[in-house]
Design a protein around this motif. Structure first.
Motif: not given
Length: 197
Positions: A48-49, A51-63
Motif C-alpha cells: 500500500k505504501a 505506490a504512495i512513496m513512488d509518487a513522492g507522497g506521504l503514507v497515512s498517519d495511522d500506518i
C-alpha cells in the motif's frame, strides 16, 4: 536519549542520526527505512505504501503511527531512540506525545535542521550520483519531481510541527547548511544539556 530530528528531505537528518546513534548506543528510527523494509518484504502495508512513496507522497498517519508505536516498544529502544522523519504532522506529534506518556517517557530534545531549499536540489543530485557510483539502487522518491512533491509536503505539513514543539519549549534550531561535522558539533552542544547522569 529520546530525540527528534526535523528538517526537509536532504537536510542531513540521516547522516546526523547515524552519528548520534553510534555515540549514544540507541537506534535511529527512520519511518522511511521502516516503510521501505515493509515494501521490500511485500507486506500488505508495504504494498500500500509503495505506490504512495513512488509518487513522492506521504503514507497515512495511522500506518506511520502504528509502525512507530510498535518500534519504540522493542528492547533496543528502551535506552532511547532518534526519530528521523517522524512526526511529519501535528497529529503525529500529538499521537507521539500520547504514546510516550502511556509508556512514562518524555522527549529530551527536538532539533530542526534549517536549510536553503534551493541547495537541497543539489544535495539530492549529489546523493543520486553517489548511489549510482557505488552501484546502489536509487530511491524512486529521489527523482526531481518526486523530491519537489516531498519538499512541498514538508513545507505544508511539517512546518507546523516545528511550531508545535517550539510552543512546548522543546525546539532547538541548527544551521543544516554548515559542514556535516560542524552540524554534529552544534547538535552535540544542544544534547550535552539533555544527557541525564
Amino acid at each position: 536519549m529520546r530525540l527528534i530530528l526535523l528538517g526537509p528531505p536532504g537536510a542531513g537528518k540521516g547522516t546526523q542520526s547515524a552519528r548520534f546513534m553510534q555515540k549514544y548506543g540507541i537506534p535511529q528510527l527512520s519511518t522511511g527505512d521502516m516503510l521501505r523494509a515493509a515494501v521490500s518484504a511485500a507486506t500488505p502495508i508495504g504494498l500500500k505504501a509503495k505506490a504512495i512513496m513512488d509518487a513522492g507522497g506521504l503514507v497515512s498517519d495511522d500506518i506511520v503511527v502504528g509502525i512507530v508505536a510498535d518500534r519504540i516498544r522493542e528492547s533496543d529502544a528502551t535506552r532511547g531512540f532518534i526519530l528521523d522523519g517522524f512526526p511529519r504532522t501535528v497529529n503525529q506529534a500529538q499521537a507521539l506525545d500520547a504514546m510516550l506518556a502511556e509508556q512514562h517517557m518524555d522527549l529530551d530534545s527536538v532539533i530542526e535542521l534549517k536549510v536553503d531549499e534551493a541547495a537541497l536540489l543539489d544535495r539530492i543530485a549529489s546523493r543520486v550520483q553517489e548511489m549510482v557510483a557505488a552501484g546502489k539502487p536509487v530511491r524512486a522518491d529521489d527523482n526531481p519531481d518526486a523530491f519537489k512533491t516531498r519538499l512541498d509536503a514538508y513545507r505544508t505539513l511539517t512546518a507546523p510541527v516545528s511550531a508545535y514543539y517550539e510552543k512546548k519549549g522543546r525546539l532547538r534550531t541548527i544551521d543544516g547548511m554548515a559542514p556535516a561535522d560542524t552540524v554534529t558539533e552544534m547538535i552535540d552542544e544542544v544534547l550535552s544539556h539533555c544527557v541525564k547522569a
